[in-house]
Design a protein around this motif. Structure first.
Motif, PDB file in Angstrom:
ATOM      1  N   GLU A   1       0.812  22.335 -11.459  1.00  0.00           N
ATOM      2  CA  GLU A   1       1.536  22.698 -10.240  1.00  0.00           C
ATOM      3  C   GLU A   1       0.906  22.094  -8.999  1.00  0.00           C
ATOM      4  OE1 GLU A   1       3.011  26.699  -7.827  1.00  0.00           O
ATOM      5  OE2 GLU A   1       2.257  26.864  -9.884  1.00  0.00           O
ATOM      6  N   ASP A   2      -0.422  22.032  -8.943  1.00  0.00           N
ATOM      7  CA  ASP A   2      -1.102  21.459  -7.789  1.00  0.00           C
ATOM      8  C   ASP A   2      -0.774  19.973  -7.648  1.00  0.00           C
ATOM      9  OD1 ASP A   2      -2.234  23.867  -7.103  1.00  0.00           O
ATOM     10  OD2 ASP A   2      -4.136  23.477  -8.152  1.00  0.00           O
ATOM     11  N   LYS A   3      -0.734  19.260  -8.765  1.00  0.00           N
ATOM     12  CA  LYS A   3      -0.399  17.834  -8.710  1.00  0.00           C
ATOM     13  C   LYS A   3       1.048  17.627  -8.277  1.00  0.00           C
ATOM     14  CE  LYS A   3      -3.776  15.873 -11.927  1.00  0.00           C
ATOM     15  NZ  LYS A   3      -3.969  15.067 -13.156  1.00  0.00           N
TER      16      LYS A   3
ATOM     17  N   THR B   1       3.401   5.777  -2.998  1.00  0.00           N
ATOM     18  CA  THR B   1       4.653   6.401  -3.410  1.00  0.00           C
ATOM     19  C   THR B   1       4.739   6.504  -4.925  1.00  0.00           C
ATOM     20  OG1 THR B   1       5.745   5.525  -1.429  1.00  0.00           O
ATOM     21  CG2 THR B   1       7.170   6.268  -3.224  1.00  0.00           C
ATOM     22  N   VAL B   2       4.297   5.459  -5.615  1.00  0.00           N
ATOM     23  CA  VAL B   2       4.287   5.495  -7.087  1.00  0.00           C
ATOM     24  C   VAL B   2       3.372   6.609  -7.575  1.00  0.00           C
ATOM     25  CG1 VAL B   2       3.581   4.251  -9.154  1.00  0.00           C
ATOM     26  CG2 VAL B   2       4.932   3.092  -7.403  1.00  0.00           C
ATOM     27  N   ARG B   3       2.195   6.736  -6.954  1.00  0.00           N
ATOM     28  CA  ARG B   3       1.263   7.802  -7.363  1.00  0.00           C
ATOM     29  C   ARG B   3       1.893   9.180  -7.134  1.00  0.00           C
ATOM     30  NH1 ARG B   3      -3.043   4.214  -5.837  1.00  0.00           N
ATOM     31  NH2 ARG B   3      -2.863   4.767  -3.626  1.00  0.00           N
ATOM     32  N   ALA B   4       2.604   9.317  -6.010  1.00  0.00           N
ATOM     33  CA  ALA B   4       3.236  10.610  -5.715  1.00  0.00           C
ATOM     34  C   ALA B   4       4.327  10.926  -6.734  1.00  0.00           C
ATOM     35  CB  ALA B   4       3.814  10.590  -4.299  1.00  0.00           C
ATOM     36  N   LEU B   5       5.102   9.915  -7.107  1.00  0.00           N
ATOM     37  CA  LEU B   5       6.149  10.137  -8.101  1.00  0.00           C
ATOM     38  C   LEU B   5       5.559  10.489  -9.459  1.00  0.00           C
ATOM     39  CD1 LEU B   5       8.546   7.221  -7.112  1.00  0.00           C
ATOM     40  CD2 LEU B   5       9.029   9.665  -6.897  1.00  0.00           C
TER      41      LEU B   5
ATOM     42  N   SER C   1       4.918  15.990  -4.162  1.00  0.00           N
ATOM     43  CA  SER C   1       6.005  16.337  -3.251  1.00  0.00           C
ATOM     44  C   SER C   1       5.612  16.074  -1.809  1.00  0.00           C
ATOM     45  CB  SER C   1       6.382  17.808  -3.435  1.00  0.00           C
ATOM     46  OG  SER C   1       7.399  18.190  -2.535  1.00  0.00           O
ATOM     47  N   THR C   2       4.370  16.401  -1.466  1.00  0.00           N
ATOM     48  CA  THR C   2       3.873  16.160  -0.104  1.00  0.00           C
ATOM     49  C   THR C   2       3.853  14.667   0.212  1.00  0.00           C
ATOM     50  OG1 THR C   2       2.501  18.150  -0.204  1.00  0.00           O
ATOM     51  CG2 THR C   2       1.930  16.502   1.467  1.00  0.00           C
ATOM     52  N   GLY C   3       3.452  13.861  -0.772  1.00  0.00           N
ATOM     53  CA  GLY C   3       3.408  12.410  -0.575  1.00  0.00           C
ATOM     54  C   GLY C   3       4.788  11.811  -0.349  1.00  0.00           C
ATOM     55  N   ILE C   4       5.761  12.257  -1.144  1.00  0.00           N
ATOM     56  CA  ILE C   4       7.126  11.748  -0.984  1.00  0.00           C
ATOM     57  C   ILE C   4       7.707  12.198   0.350  1.00  0.00           C
ATOM     58  CG2 ILE C   4       9.476  11.831  -1.896  1.00  0.00           C
ATOM     59  CD1 ILE C   4       7.528  10.120  -3.518  1.00  0.00           C
ATOM     60  N   ALA C   5       7.464  13.463   0.698  1.00  0.00           N
ATOM     61  CA  ALA C   5       7.963  13.968   1.980  1.00  0.00           C
ATOM     62  C   ALA C   5       7.383  13.168   3.140  1.00  0.00           C
ATOM     63  CB  ALA C   5       7.613  15.451   2.135  1.00  0.00           C
TER      64      ALA C   5
ATOM     65  N   ALA D   1       0.841  -1.208   0.000  1.00  0.00           N
ATOM     66  CA  ALA D   1       0.000   0.000   0.000  1.00  0.00           C
ATOM     67  C   ALA D   1       0.871   1.252   0.000  1.00  0.00           C
ATOM     68  CB  ALA D   1      -0.924  -0.014   1.216  1.00  0.00           C
ATOM     69  N   ASP D   2       1.939   1.229   0.788  1.00  0.00           N
ATOM     70  CA  ASP D   2       2.867   2.368   0.793  1.00  0.00           C
ATOM     71  C   ASP D   2       3.522   2.544  -0.575  1.00  0.00           C
ATOM     72  OD1 ASP D   2       2.411   3.139   3.372  1.00  0.00           O
ATOM     73  OD2 ASP D   2       4.141   2.100   4.225  1.00  0.00           O
TER      74      ASP D   2
END
Length: 361
Positions: A257-259, A245-249, A264-268, A240-241
């Protein structure tokens, strides 16, 4: 404890036998492969001659799937006053023994939390367990005498006893050992067919992540077959993680810009959670983790270099808490990272510079 019988002379069994022999215990060695028992005997772990009567403690060092069979046979023969096993899974073997209707008052399940990537008696050492946790899983039926024998064994091996429920132990080792091993193997598998130019760029990070993937697959099939449920549950959470992470990348690739901000928030988030988990890993000798300063020293790949550095650190009165070595690709040189107490970093740096060492800032 004056006498012991070690059944199974692989890495763990032979290491325990070496520790006991070094402390004056008469150790008898047994293995389904007589040649392996002879090898352990030649290493000074004991004798492969059968004991004349019951020993004080029988130590079963067999794979989890075979523990019940081996223990049942040893008990039927009256091989010892007390019996333990050292398999890495505890709940399943005990339930199998209970299903056979055996009197388990003379038995206690244990698990030394120590090992190496290599297996077999030739990889064994008498100090393998020193300072490492050794789990005990007694029940209300466990005789005090057997518990004391197990504690004496752990003391001889200079390990640290930890008492746990058997099923809680299995969930714990799934988290800290079994699941990480599979993740390490999956990362290492990405290298199997990678381009040679890419593999040559491997640094210490990939070596750290993939180190345990070098272990014997046959041994790990035995371990994972005995604890599949808890490991599968953890890998489900990891999966699940990974999906998040794949979606965030992918979002970071977006022109929106919003995406990109969302990505960036997801990776952080996953990196910060990793930081929070990593700081909970026990530090030196099982104590709370501590922050060390790193003094990086460039060395040539020649005999005696490390000994010289440690000797020079000793002359400076600095204790090296930990050490890592990163070898330079395609060069006979490397970078030694010396971890020391923060207040000692400047002292060590100055001392090594005075003795001609090249320090990387």
């Amino acid at each position: 404890m004056r006498t012991a019988l070690v059944i199974g002379t692989g890495l763990i069994g032979t290491s325990a036998a070496l520790a006991l022999t070094q402390r004056g215990v008469t150790v008898h060695l047994s293995d389904h492969d007589p040649e392996q028992a002879r090898t352990a005997t030649a290493l000074g772990a004991g004798t492969d001659e059968a004991p004349e009567g019951p020993v004080d403690l029988a130590i079963v060092a067999a794979p989890p799937a075979l523990v019940a069979d081996v223990l049942a046979d040893a008990m039927a023969r009256g091989a010892a006053r007390g019996y333990i096993d050292v398999a890495s899974v505890k709940g399943g073997p005990r339930r199998e023994l209970e299903a056979r209707g055996l009197d388990l008052s003379s038995y206690i399940g244990t698990h030394p939390m120590s090992g190496r990537e290599k297996s077999g008696p030739l990889a064994a050492t008498g100090d393998l367990f020193e300072g490492r946790p050794w789990v005990l899983t007694p029940t209300r039926d466990t005789d005090t005498e057997v518990l004391n024998l197990a504690l004496e064994l752990i003391s001889h091996c200079r390990a640290v006893p930890v008492v746990m429920d058997a099923d809680a132990h299995d969930r714990a080792v799934a988290l800290v050992s079994h699941m990480p091993h599979l993740v390490s193997s999956m990362v290492a598998a990405r290298l199997e067919h990678a381009e040679e130019a890419a593999v040559r760029l491997c640094g210490q990070g990939i070596r750290d992540v993939t180190r345990i993937a070098a272990s014997d697959p046959r041994m790990w099939i035995d371990i994972l077959s005995a604890n599949p449920g808890p490991v599968a549950d953890l890998l489900t959470d990891v999966a699940a993680d990974l999906e998040e992470t794949v979606r965030a990348l992918r979002a970071l690739q977006s022109s929106d810009e919003d995406k990109r901000l969302e990505g960036s928030t997801g990776i952080a988030s996953v990196l910060r959670r990793g930081n929070a988990g990593q700081v909970r890993v026990p530090g030196k000798h099982g104590s709370a983790p501590r922050a060390y300063e790193t003094v990086a020293v460039l060395i040539d790949d020649q005999p005696g270099q490390l000994a010289r550095i440690f000797a020079d650190a000793g002359v400076a009165g600095v204790n090296i808490e930990d050490v890592r070595i990163e070898h330079a690709t395609g060069q006979q040189a490397g970078l030694v990272q010396l971890m020391v107490e923060p207040k000692a970093a400047a002292v060590l740096t100055a001392a090594l510079k005075d003795r001609g060492w090249a320090i990387r800032q």
